[in-house]
Design a protein around this motif. Sequence first.
Motif, PDB file in Angstrom:
ATOM      1  N   ILE A  30      14.443 -12.692  10.075  1.00 56.84           N
ATOM      2  CA  ILE A  30      13.373 -12.442  11.040  1.00 56.84           C
ATOM      3  C   ILE A  30      13.026 -10.953  11.068  1.00 56.84           C
ATOM      4  O   ILE A  30      11.846 -10.579  11.068  1.00 56.84           O
ATOM      5  N   GLU A  31      14.024 -10.095  11.072  1.00 56.58           N
ATOM      6  CA  GLU A  31      13.763  -8.651  11.055  1.00 56.58           C
ATOM      7  C   GLU A  31      13.028  -8.256   9.778  1.00 56.58           C
ATOM      8  O   GLU A  31      12.097  -7.446   9.804  1.00 56.58           O
ATOM      9  N   GLU A  32      13.434  -8.833   8.652  1.00 52.25           N
ATOM     10  CA  GLU A  32      12.754  -8.545   7.384  1.00 52.25           C
ATOM     11  C   GLU A  32      11.285  -8.957   7.458  1.00 52.25           C
ATOM     12  O   GLU A  32      10.390  -8.212   7.042  1.00 52.25           O
ATOM     13  N   ALA A  33      11.001 -10.148   8.003  1.00 56.27           N
ATOM     14  CA  ALA A  33       9.621 -10.621   8.122  1.00 56.27           C
ATOM     15  C   ALA A  33       8.788  -9.668   8.992  1.00 56.27           C
ATOM     16  O   ALA A  33       7.643  -9.338   8.647  1.00 56.27           O
ATOM     17  N   TRP A  34       9.364  -9.211  10.109  1.00 51.39           N
ATOM     18  CA  TRP A  34       8.638  -8.275  10.966  1.00 51.39           C
ATOM     19  C   TRP A  34       8.388  -6.948  10.254  1.00 51.39           C
ATOM     20  O   TRP A  34       7.323  -6.347  10.405  1.00 51.39           O
ATOM     21  N   MET A  35       9.368  -6.466   9.503  1.00 55.33           N
ATOM     22  CA  MET A  35       9.163  -5.222   8.750  1.00 55.33           C
ATOM     23  C   MET A  35       7.969  -5.353   7.816  1.00 55.33           C
ATOM     24  O   MET A  35       7.108  -4.459   7.752  1.00 55.33           O
ATOM     25  N   LEU A  36       7.909  -6.460   7.085  1.00 51.74           N
ATOM     26  CA  LEU A  36       6.811  -6.663   6.150  1.00 51.74           C
ATOM     27  C   LEU A  36       5.485  -6.828   6.871  1.00 51.74           C
ATOM     28  O   LEU A  36       4.473  -6.232   6.484  1.00 51.74           O
ATOM     29  N   ASP A  37       5.464  -7.629   7.934  1.00 56.63           N
ATOM     30  CA  ASP A  37       4.219  -7.838   8.681  1.00 56.63           C
ATOM     31  C   ASP A  37       3.730  -6.567   9.360  1.00 56.63           C
ATOM     32  O   ASP A  37       2.523  -6.365   9.515  1.00 56.63           O
ATOM     33  N   ASP A  38       4.644  -5.704   9.759  1.00 54.51           N
ATOM     34  CA  ASP A  38       4.283  -4.439  10.408  1.00 54.51           C
ATOM     35  C   ASP A  38       3.994  -3.313   9.405  1.00 54.51           C
ATOM     36  O   ASP A  38       3.676  -2.204   9.797  1.00 54.51           O
ATOM     37  N   GLY A  39       4.158  -3.606   8.110  1.00 54.87           N
ATOM     38  CA  GLY A  39       3.899  -2.594   7.086  1.00 54.87           C
ATOM     39  C   GLY A  39       4.964  -1.525   6.989  1.00 54.87           C
ATOM     40  O   GLY A  39       4.713  -0.432   6.490  1.00 54.87           O
ATOM     41  N   ARG A  40       6.187  -1.842   7.414  1.00 52.74           N
ATOM     42  CA  ARG A  40       7.294  -0.867   7.358  1.00 52.74           C
ATOM     43  C   ARG A  40       8.053  -1.047   6.039  1.00 52.74           C
ATOM     44  O   ARG A  40       9.203  -1.441   5.995  1.00 52.74           O
TER      45      ARG A  40
END
Length: 182
Positions: A30-40
């Motif tokens: 989930i953290e990985e998905a948020w990183m990608l979606d947030d452009g981090r």
Amino acid sequence: MSSGFAAETLLSQRVSFASPLYCEVMDFLIEEAWMLDDGRFDEWLQLMAEDLEYFMPTRETVQRANGAGFSDSMGHFDETRASLQIRVKRVLESPSAWTETPPSRTRRVISNVQVRESDSGEVLVRSVCLLFRNRLNNPTFDILPCTREDVLRRNGESFLLVRRRILVDQSTLGTANLSMFF
């Protein structure tokens, strides 16, 4: 990249969704998905092992008797950590990178997660990723469903991604480019 994930899972122990390990893996995904979606993307790269294999084989339409329908020799992605770093730097951070200027808007939904613990101490994870992508002022989304077969290695309190095999559902991808990550 070899397609030995299925063989590896036979030699591993399935982890219950109620176990602490399963929860840790879900937290990582989930953290990985948020990183990608947030452009981090720089943070995301820190989740990658030095010996990373990141492969998206091309999909082939074949009869059941002829296998699973994925090429082991040809892929949309065949990356290492170093090549992903170059892609992030050149394609996603360069002002002249037209494929991501302005950046895509993405949303990743991760589900159907299965976790197995191998004898080597690595964690085998099979999940479904539904990637939605919107570009410019287009009212529609590219929808890219896939199965991901991951190998995670313990790294302190979290994990590093050692291997990801991305198995797309479509043989012809309905997107203008593959500048995003799965």
